[in-house]
Design a protein around this motif. Sequence first.
Motif, PDB file in Angstrom:
ATOM      1  N   ARG A   1       2.466   1.382  -8.145  1.00 29.50           N
ATOM      2  CA  ARG A   1       3.437   1.871  -7.165  1.00 29.50           C
ATOM      3  C   ARG A   1       2.755   2.723  -6.099  1.00 29.50           C
TER       4      ARG A   1
ATOM      5  N   TYR B   1       0.942   0.502  -3.753  1.00 25.13           N
ATOM      6  CA  TYR B   1       1.908  -0.262  -2.952  1.00 25.13           C
ATOM      7  C   TYR B   1       2.452   0.597  -1.808  1.00 25.13           C
TER       8      TYR B   1
ATOM      9  N   LEU C   1       2.763  -7.270  -2.240  1.00 28.70           N
ATOM     10  CA  LEU C   1       3.670  -7.944  -3.179  1.00 28.70           C
ATOM     11  C   LEU C   1       4.390  -9.135  -2.553  1.00 28.70           C
TER      12      LEU C   1
ATOM     13  N   LEU D   1       8.786  -1.665  -8.140  1.00 31.41           N
ATOM     14  CA  LEU D   1       7.883  -2.807  -7.945  1.00 31.41           C
ATOM     15  C   LEU D   1       8.622  -4.127  -8.102  1.00 31.41           C
TER      16      LEU D   1
END
Length: 432
Positions: free
Chosen positions: A133, A136, A143, A169
């Motif tokens: 996370r 990201y 993703l 996610l």
Amino acid sequence: MSWPDKLKLKKQLVISLTEAGYPGPKEVQLKTLSRIAGGQDVIVVGPEGSGKTTTYVMAVLTRFNYNPDGVPRVLILVPDKDSVLAVAEQFSRLNRNKSISIVELYAAPGTETQMNALADGADIVIATPDRARALYLKLGLNLNKIELIIIDDADLVVKQGLQLPVAELANSAQKCQHLVFTEVMHNRLEKMIDPFMNLPAMVEVEQAGVAAMDTHPQVLYTLPNFGTKLNLLYLFMQDDEVFTRVVVFVNTRPTAEKIYQNLGKYLKDAVAILNPWFFEQTGFATIEEFKQSAVRLLIAVNDNDNYLDLDDIPFVIHFELPDEKETYIKRVTLEAPAASGDETLFLTFATDLELNAVKKIEQATGQKMQPADLPDDLVIDQGKKAAKQADNLPEKDTGTGEAFHQKKASNSKTYNYSSGEKAKMNKKRKHG
């Protein structure tokens, strides 16, 4: 048994599996690989050693052609660094397609090295949810092309409080397949995965070849929190004609003292601690002293080196399971057939997060604990921090329907229970 063609595994993967000591599929692979290949969301519940990790490693490797594009297509979430490394090692053992790039993400000083590894190209990402996370959010983990999200050891992910990063996610990866592998299913885990699982198939497997041990009868009460455990213990102890002598095991001295302080308000001299620290606490130096006394409830701290002779104790309650399952197993194992009416009944109080330990005990003993319904008049503690609020119990003379209740007239009895009757009672009877 060889690998059947219906599983549609690549020839190089079959060779790798055989060389790695997997001559044929396990039950979990026979039940799940075709579903995974068909694109279905799947939840797999099975014990350690049943082949769950190898199953999804096979499924992932089967998806890739020989020219992957270096953009993450598979995200595997596991609870900790050790799990990341173990999964990566299994990929290394079975993967012969060296063009596949695998990147490992876990807590480490700084993020630049892992950011660079992702930028260099990653087809498969194995990560802890919090680190995935974090990267990201830094725009390091892409993703957009994720086709498959796998959550392994999902029960441990929940136990470590990583539900939020998992949910973020999963919600950020659109239109992908989801696989969940766990040793146990419980409410908290279901709450985590329900929002993103799409009509999942549930596959359950059991560990084969474990001979059942000869044990005392065991009953399992699944409870939401510490406060409700305390309420149930008090509810049982109100019935002084059935619960004539009870040993309660906990994991720490503070927990033992908390139970002693709270139940002592109501049960008075009927409660004691084994080897108390303070002079003002009722206690005994040995289990034999307890057996010879008028005290009904003895609280003891789990200790691997401290064997207690539990013969002639009608009820043993594991308020908390010991850290080592061998400690529990030693207690419940029968050295010889018990005399009629003398058998000890073992009750386990477990929250969702303790069900993993219950499962490991069941695997080791080769038999399941008998699940029991909760009594109708048990009050469920609604506090968010029930363990810290356990001191806030009602006064004995309230009679207002709060956490503890006075014994009902219907509980008065003029007879004793045999071991068989006690077992049936804990399976069917509503205590009150």
